[in-house]
Enzyme design. Sequence first.
Site, short mmCIF file in Angstrom:
data_model
loop_
_atom_site.label_atom_id
_atom_site.label_comp_id
_atom_site.label_asym_id
_atom_site.label_seq_id
_atom_site.Cartn_x
_atom_site.Cartn_y
_atom_site.Cartn_z
N LYS A 143 -4.77 12.73 -5.58
CA LYS A 143 -5.71 13.16 -4.59
C LYS A 143 -6.69 14.13 -4.78
O LYS A 143 -8.02 14.18 -4.64
CB LYS A 143 -5.26 13.53 -3.05
CG LYS A 143 -4.54 12.30 -2.30
CD LYS A 143 -5.55 11.18 -2.01
CE LYS A 143 -4.95 10.25 -1.07
NZ LYS A 143 -6.00 9.13 -0.55
N SER B 201 -7.23 14.19 1.06
CA SER B 201 -5.69 14.84 1.42
C SER B 201 -5.74 16.39 1.53
O SER B 201 -6.33 16.79 0.52
CB SER B 201 -4.55 14.46 0.66
OG SER B 201 -3.31 14.94 1.15
N TYR C 182 1.48 12.05 -5.64
CA TYR C 182 0.49 12.02 -4.74
C TYR C 182 -0.57 12.93 -4.46
O TYR C 182 -2.00 12.67 -4.70
CB TYR C 182 1.07 11.71 -3.34
CG TYR C 182 0.02 11.41 -2.14
CD1 TYR C 182 -0.29 10.24 -2.01
CD2 TYR C 182 -0.09 12.59 -1.17
CE1 TYR C 182 -1.29 9.83 -0.93
CE2 TYR C 182 -1.04 12.24 -0.31
CZ TYR C 182 -1.43 11.06 -0.39
OH TYR C 182 -2.47 10.97 1.08
N ASP D 126 -6.15 -6.28 -3.11
CA ASP D 126 -4.97 -5.46 -3.86
C ASP D 126 -5.46 -4.42 -4.88
O ASP D 126 -6.14 -4.83 -5.98
CB ASP D 126 -4.01 -6.52 -4.41
CG ASP D 126 -2.89 -5.91 -5.16
OD1 ASP D 126 -2.75 -4.54 -5.28
OD2 ASP D 126 -1.95 -6.73 -5.73
#
Length: 284
Positions: free
Chosen positions: A204, A159, A200, A75
Amino acid sequence: MSTSSSPSKKTIFITGGNAGLGLEIIKSLLRSASTTTSYDILLGSRSLPNAHTAIAALRSSFPATASTLTAVQCDLASDTSLTDAIATIAAHTERGHLDILVNNAGAAYDSRIASGTMGMREAWNASWDTNVTGTQVLTSLAVPLLLKAEDPRLIFLASGTSTLAGTESKENDMLKRLNGSPPAGWPKPSTTFGGAASSYRSTKTGLNMLMREWVRVLGNDGVKIWAVSPGFLATGLNDSTPEKLRAMGALDPVIGADFTVSVIEGKRDQDVGKVIRRDAVQNW
């Protein structure tokens, strides 16, 4: 559950391996192993039951594989979990080594800002904690194991949304949605900082710099390092569905998985230290 690895097998730890791109990478490894070499695959997952379920399905799909599959609870939001995961891996191999770390696990919470289920601070902190901070902690713990390997490889899943140069592009419908500006005035639509994946893509971009820092830190240690930009894939990221993403032009995740495995197997060694796409080096 496997307890030790064969010296002839490359030991590889893939975070977030129970679903999405991580699971597809493992399938690609198992397909590749049928013609090249076998792997000692450590499947990382926040949930051990989910990891065991994924492994059972993989063994059913690849009954003749010589590769081994082992579940590892991991985790990224818990230092205790990460410390325990590395201890498990160290005890798993005879030399306490790790050949390849694939930092695949990640999360996107932008849609929850738009829906009102998470506040902006909560969502942004959660994104950075998982995608950058947790990845940094895990990598730091794993490096001593990587340095015991003969040809250590360290991969960060990047990404296409992270490129700063790419924020100026509106050459197709997807980039128009991603980089387009809302109408003038305030307040902006709720999707401005939610549906547009602002947190997000920021994480990245931060991950790209994190990769570059590891290139610097391990510059004299013989570790090959990349950030792999797998493309716009039809996974369940950002609380979406594969079907919805396919309608927006997303590719089959197997394409990104096969590309990642090609990096693992040495086909992009000339591009060490870069953010790489299937057919190019991605602009910063």
